[in-house]
Motif scaffolding. Structure first.
Motif, short mmCIF file in Angstrom:
data_model
loop_
_atom_site.label_atom_id
_atom_site.label_comp_id
_atom_site.label_asym_id
_atom_site.label_seq_id
_atom_site.Cartn_x
_atom_site.Cartn_y
_atom_site.Cartn_z
N LEU A 25 61.15 62.33 54.17
CA LEU A 25 62.30 62.56 53.30
C LEU A 25 61.80 63.03 51.94
O LEU A 25 61.11 62.30 51.24
CB LEU A 25 63.10 61.26 53.14
CG LEU A 25 63.49 60.55 54.44
CD1 LEU A 25 64.08 59.19 54.14
CD2 LEU A 25 64.43 61.41 55.26
N ASP A 26 62.15 64.24 51.58
CA ASP A 26 61.78 64.83 50.28
C ASP A 26 60.28 64.76 49.99
O ASP A 26 59.85 64.20 48.97
CB ASP A 26 62.55 64.14 49.14
CG ASP A 26 64.05 64.29 49.30
OD1 ASP A 26 64.49 65.41 49.65
OD2 ASP A 26 64.77 63.31 49.08
N LYS A 51 61.40 57.85 57.43
CA LYS A 51 62.29 57.03 58.25
C LYS A 51 61.95 57.28 59.71
O LYS A 51 61.40 58.31 60.08
CB LYS A 51 63.75 57.38 58.00
CG LYS A 51 64.13 58.78 58.44
CD LYS A 51 65.61 59.05 58.31
CE LYS A 51 65.92 60.45 58.83
NZ LYS A 51 67.33 60.71 58.97
N HIS A 75 61.80 52.20 57.90
CA HIS A 75 61.76 53.24 56.87
C HIS A 75 60.81 52.77 55.78
O HIS A 75 60.41 51.60 55.75
CB HIS A 75 63.15 53.52 56.30
CG HIS A 75 63.71 52.35 55.53
ND1 HIS A 75 64.36 51.30 56.15
CD2 HIS A 75 63.68 52.05 54.21
CE1 HIS A 75 64.72 50.42 55.23
NE2 HIS A 75 64.31 50.83 54.05
#
Length: 121
Positions: free
Chosen positions: A70-71, A89, A94
């Motif tokens: 994520l990012d 995740k 996560h």
């Protein structure tokens, strides 16, 4: 050179994720240098292909899959090393990657020298 290193890390990271998501712990471990160090909080520290492969195999055996970043932030540190940080995740957990240190190998590929991440649930 900066763009080439970033592209090489993106490709290497995608290779690692594909191995994990297909249940291939040996493929995951192959993305690390032979004497790499992985710090998996809160689980422990693992050094070298055998210990790292065993860690990923245990997760795979326990039904963990579908990892995604994520990012991600990719920073070229010098002519041979790149730092990746990211949230992550998967289906059953996560967390955050605080330090993936990817290093250019003699064959032109990138491999993980250090992998520091935290599971947060």
């Amino acid at each position: 050179m900066t763009t080439d290193l970033k592209t090489a890390v993106i490709n290497a990271s995608e290779k690692w994720k594909a191995a994990f998501n297909s249940g291939d712990a040996a493929g995951c471990a192959a993305c690390y240098e032979a004497d790499a160090v992985m710090v998996a909080t809160p689980f422990g520290t693992y050094t070298g292909h055998s210990e790292i492969q065993s860690f990923w195999q245990n997760l795979i055996d326990n039904g963990f899959t579908d990892v995604d970043y994520l990012d991600p932030d990719i920073t070229v540190l010098d002519d041979t090393s790149v730092l990746l940080t990211s949230g992550w995740k998967m289906n059953k957990a996560h967390g955050v990657i605080t330090r993936e240190l990817w290093v250019l190998q003699d064959d032109g590929t990138m491999a993980l020298r250090e992998d520091h991440f935290e599971a947060q649930g």
